[in-house]
Design a protein around this motif. Structure first.
Motif, PDB file in Angstrom:
ATOM      1  N   ILE A  30      48.997  33.603  38.377  1.00 34.92           N
ATOM      2  CA  ILE A  30      47.541  33.711  38.305  1.00 34.92           C
ATOM      3  C   ILE A  30      47.117  35.156  38.519  1.00 34.92           C
ATOM      4  N   PHE A  31      45.873  35.439  38.125  1.00 33.57           N
ATOM      5  CA  PHE A  31      45.196  36.671  38.515  1.00 33.57           C
ATOM      6  C   PHE A  31      44.162  36.304  39.561  1.00 33.57           C
ATOM      7  N   LYS A  32      44.170  37.051  40.656  1.00 30.82           N
ATOM      8  CA  LYS A  32      43.232  36.786  41.750  1.00 30.82           C
ATOM      9  C   LYS A  32      42.408  38.053  41.980  1.00 30.82           C
ATOM     10  N   CYS A  33      41.100  37.891  41.964  1.00 28.37           N
ATOM     11  CA  CYS A  33      40.208  39.044  42.148  1.00 28.37           C
ATOM     12  C   CYS A  33      40.329  39.585  43.566  1.00 28.37           C
ATOM     13  N   LEU A  34      40.305  40.907  43.674  1.00 32.69           N
ATOM     14  CA  LEU A  34      40.417  41.553  44.976  1.00 32.69           C
ATOM     15  C   LEU A  34      39.075  41.681  45.671  1.00 32.69           C
ATOM     16  N   GLU A  35      37.961  41.360  44.955  1.00 33.73           N
ATOM     17  CA  GLU A  35      36.628  41.554  45.528  1.00 33.73           C
ATOM     18  C   GLU A  35      35.826  40.258  45.642  1.00 33.73           C
ATOM     19  N   CYS A  36      36.144  39.263  44.814  1.00 33.43           N
ATOM     20  CA  CYS A  36      35.411  37.996  44.878  1.00 33.43           C
ATOM     21  C   CYS A  36      36.390  36.833  44.776  1.00 33.43           C
ATOM     22  N   LYS A  37      35.890  35.632  44.579  1.00 34.15           N
ATOM     23  CA  LYS A  37      36.728  34.441  44.583  1.00 34.15           C
ATOM     24  C   LYS A  37      37.203  34.057  43.188  1.00 34.15           C
ATOM     25  N   TYR A  38      37.148  34.954  42.253  1.00 36.93           N
ATOM     26  CA  TYR A  38      37.546  34.661  40.880  1.00 36.93           C
ATOM     27  C   TYR A  38      39.066  34.514  40.788  1.00 36.93           C
ATOM     28  N   VAL A  39      39.515  33.418  40.176  1.00 36.36           N
ATOM     29  CA  VAL A  39      40.947  33.177  39.931  1.00 36.36           C
ATOM     30  C   VAL A  39      41.095  32.608  38.527  1.00 36.36           C
ATOM     31  N   ILE A  40      42.171  32.977  37.856  1.00 33.87           N
ATOM     32  CA  ILE A  40      42.392  32.527  36.492  1.00 33.87           C
ATOM     33  C   ILE A  40      43.888  32.437  36.232  1.00 33.87           C
ATOM     34  N   HIS A  41      44.306  31.425  35.474  1.00 34.69           N
ATOM     35  CA  HIS A  41      45.701  31.332  35.060  1.00 34.69           C
ATOM     36  C   HIS A  41      46.094  32.570  34.263  1.00 34.69           C
ATOM     37  N   PHE A  42      47.310  32.994  34.426  1.00 39.56           N
ATOM     38  CA  PHE A  42      47.826  34.106  33.628  1.00 39.56           C
ATOM     39  C   PHE A  42      47.706  33.779  32.136  1.00 39.56           C
ATOM     40  N   LYS A  43      48.031  32.543  31.764  1.00 39.71           N
ATOM     41  CA  LYS A  43      47.987  32.166  30.348  1.00 39.71           C
ATOM     42  C   LYS A  43      46.554  32.048  29.829  1.00 39.71           C
ATOM     43  N   CYS A  44      45.595  31.816  30.721  1.00 42.81           N
ATOM     44  CA  CYS A  44      44.206  31.658  30.286  1.00 42.81           C
ATOM     45  C   CYS A  44      43.510  32.996  30.070  1.00 42.81           C
ATOM     46  N   CYS A  45      44.125  34.074  30.509  1.00 43.84           N
ATOM     47  CA  CYS A  45      43.518  35.391  30.370  1.00 43.84           C
ATOM     48  C   CYS A  45      43.463  35.785  28.893  1.00 43.84           C
ATOM     49  N   LYS A  46      42.345  36.348  28.450  1.00 47.39           N
ATOM     50  CA  LYS A  46      42.191  36.732  27.049  1.00 47.39           C
ATOM     51  C   LYS A  46      43.178  37.830  26.658  1.00 47.39           C
ATOM     52  N   SER A  47      43.575  38.646  27.631  1.00 48.24           N
ATOM     53  CA  SER A  47      44.513  39.722  27.330  1.00 48.24           C
ATOM     54  C   SER A  47      45.905  39.197  27.016  1.00 48.24           C
ATOM     55  N   PHE A  48      46.143  37.956  27.397  1.00 48.67           N
ATOM     56  CA  PHE A  48      47.481  37.378  27.194  1.00 48.67           C
ATOM     57  C   PHE A  48      47.699  37.055  25.725  1.00 48.67           C
TER      58      PHE A  48
END
Length: 647
Positions: A626-644
């Motif tokens: 996952i990607f976890k935001c360092l400033e807020c509670k945002y979390v997203i699957h690595f595969k769900c990221c548009k950059s992927f």
């Protein structure tokens, strides 16, 4: 009926309820075991009385007077005796002359009891020989409710005890005609020490107990264990020898065959002198790696490493951290007991010793420079000294021999997000160095690029294990018991049915250090002896199958299944119990990254239960990249990221 001056009491050495073995109380078990071990002499025939005979008569008035039931109840007429099938034999209490037994050729006086042919044939036999025939021809076996009698001719048949085909004398039940027991199996001992029965080829702490079945329910409860000798499965209706306390189970012939039936002390089939570069696994501990074993000798004979290295894997110069910098850098070394993680960006294995290379923003090697480097965003970029010596290409790799594989820092230039790719050999995701064939879009990690063609492993020590392409028929890995991909590789013994996944063979060290335990934990290939309870992983807290390899501390009696063993910093980073090895063994988490999906910097992490659900797809993040935001509670699957861009 045999006559005695005092009344005789009938004693039963067995019981009708054959389910007692695992259900009765300890004191009842002790009483039953005492009956099983009972031995005395028959005062009629002089032979032993034991529990296979089941019944015997005992005189309470005459101390030590005992007699077989069949000795006391010898019939007056014998039909179809094996030595004289033509006519019945009649019991005679007295004769006019001395006579001779035609079976044992013993001379007898006229008043001695014996049998004689009813039709006048010159055939006589004494009671002892008849009793011997009765004793060997009628048995009360504890595995069956009815008496068993032999088939008085040698036949070839499958034995219902061991499941193997035998030639010889079989016992069968006249009431249940489907039961056939070979004589060797019918008289197996109730308990045995496997080291005695196999001339020390195999050993176990406790005596093994004979069980007359291995029900499917028991096999399921014990994760379908395999024979500890031949490593093959069991059928639910066959007899076995077992030690339930240690989950030690064997086939009948495996427990009693002297020699080399399977995975025990095999005869060494190679000479060490003929293989000077042979690698031995598992490697001693987490300080060792496959690449270190391969390139360490080259390092010893090569020039002293340079202090400053410009390596194509990193935009900044790398400086050598050696023992001269111990005071300033010793605290940086990988140490799970101190929660310090330092993974090489090339092979993704821990850096536990110096020298190694570390990113620097200048070409100086002063302490000030080191401290400055620690504050920069790439301060976690480190390389083993031997990883800087990796060759630029690998030719004729067995997985892709048609083209050279070129060394690349990672696969990011192929539009893979953060250089994450899936290795085509071990199928694990990786963000370290990669050997690639750009033409075929074929990528393997640096460890799989140097798989040795043959190894020796502690669990199968006396045979070479060769790297082979998997064959089309099904075979399973001895480490994790999972099937091996028919298009992949395995390490297999050419003379035994023994196979390992490459990652199971090469990447599991013999000992690990884990912050859950102050002692080193050792790799165990089998269930632990005297382990009374179920097996639970102390990291993920899930029950696991001890037939699969796992790590165990004998001092604290703690266990970790192999997929959780690399998780050293956060106990919440647990792996599912069904995984054979950590899916993230070749992933270096952390760092600061920018993605299209979110305005704040994010860090690459492994999802845990408390991370909740993905902000993109809404699914669980547990045990996902996952990607976890360092400033807020945002979390997203690595595969769900548009950059992927997929792999």
């Amino acid at each position: 009926m045999f006559h005695h001056k005092h009344p005789l009491s009938l004693i039963d050495l067995q019981i009708d309820d054959l389910t007692y073995l695992d259900e009765e109380e300890d004191d009842v078990k002790q009483e039953i075991e005492a009956k099983q071990e009972f031995r005395c002499r028959c005062n009629r025939c002089g032979e032993k009385i034991n529990w296979f005979h089941r019944y015997y008569y005992n005189c309470k008035e005459c101390s030590g007077y005992s007699i077989h039931k069949f000795c006391a109840e010898i019939p007056t007429t014998l039909e179809h005796h094996l030595s004289h099938k033509a006519h019945p034999l009649i019991l005679l209490l007295q004769r006019d002359i001395r006579w001779r037994c035609r079976i044992c050729y013993t001379n007898h006086e006229p008043e001695e009891l014996g049998y004689r042919c009813s039709s006048g044939c010159d055939f006589s036999t004494d009671v002892k020989c008849v009793v011997e025939w009765l004793k060997n021809n009628i048995i009360h076996h504890p595995s069956h409710v009815h008496p068993l009698v032999p088939i008085n001719k040698r036949i070839t048949c499958e034995c219902d005890a061991c499941g193997k085909e035998h030639k010889g004398i079989f016992y069968h039940c006249t009431t249940c005609p489907t039961l056939f027991l070979h004589r060797d199996c019918a008289f197996l001992p109730r308990k045995l020490r496997i080291q005695d029965a196999t001339d020390g080829c195999f050993s176990h702490t406790h005596p093994l107990t004979l069980a007359y079945s291995f029900p499917k329910a028991d096999q399921i409860a014990n994760y379908f264990p395999r024979c500890r000798v031949c490593d093959k499965s069991f059928y639910d209706n066959e007899w076995i020898y077992k030690c339930d306390d240690c989950r030690y189970y064997t086939h009948l012939d495996c427990a009693t065959t002297k020699g080399e039936p399977g995975l025990g002390k095999s005869i060494k089939n190679f000479e060490d002198a003929n293989y000077p570069d042979l690698l031995y696994f598992p490697l001693p501990d987490q300080k060792d790696s496959l690449l270190k074993e391969i390139f360490f000798k080259q390092m010893a004979s090569s020039p002293t490493p340079v202090n400053i290295l410009q390596h194509r894997s990193h935009p900044h110069p790398l400086i050598l951290v050696d023992h001269h910098d111990t005071k300033s850098c010793d605290h940086l070394l990988h140490n799970p007991m101190k929660k310090i993680e330092l993974l090489c960006n090339g092979c993704l294995r821990p850096i536990t010793d110096m020298p190694f290379y570390k990113c620097s923003s200048s070409t100086t090697t002063t302490t000030t420079t080191l401290n400055q480097c620690e504050e920069e965003c790439c301060d976690d970029f480190v390389l083993h000294e031997w990883c800087t010596r990796l060759p630029d290409q690998v030719l004729d790799h067995p997985a892709h021999p048609q083209h050279p594989l070129l060394l690349l820092p990672n696969s990011s230039h192929h539009h893979k997000l953060l250089g994450v790719f899936k290795c085509r050999v071990c199928n694990l995701r990786c963000n370290g160095f990669v050997y690639s064939c750009v033409e075929c879009d074929y990528h393997i990690d640096v460890n799989c690029a140097f798989m040795p063609d043959k190894i020796v492993h502690d669990v199968h020590p006396n045979h070479l294990i060769w790297r082979v392409r998997s064959r089309p028929y099904y075979k399973s890995c001895r480490s994790c018991l999972d099937g091996i991909n028919e298009n992949g590789f395995s390490y297999s013994c050419t003379t035994c049915d023994f196979h390992l996944h490459p990652e199971c063979a090469l990447f599991l060290p013999k000992t690990i250090r884990h912050r859950f335990d102050k002692h080193p934990m050792k790799l165990s290939y089998f269930p632990i002896e005297n382990h009374k309870s179920l097996y639970f992983c102390d990291v993920c807290e899930e029950e696991f199958d001890p037939e699969c390899w796992f790590y165990h501390c004998y001092d604290c009696v703690q266990s970790i299944h192999s997929a959780c063993s690399p998780i050293i910093l956060d106990c919440k980073r647990a792996a599912p119990y069904y995984l054979r090895i950590s899916e993230f063994l070749n992933i270096k988490f952390g760092g600061i990254h920018n993605i299209e999906d979110h305005p704040h910097p994010v860090s690459l992490d492994q999802g845990i239960e408390s991370d909740g659900r993905c902000n993109q797809c809404g699914r669980s993040l547990w045990y996902k990249m996952i990607f976890k935001c360092l400033e807020c509670k945002y979390v997203i699957h690595f595969k769900c990221c548009k950059s992927f861009n997929g792999w």
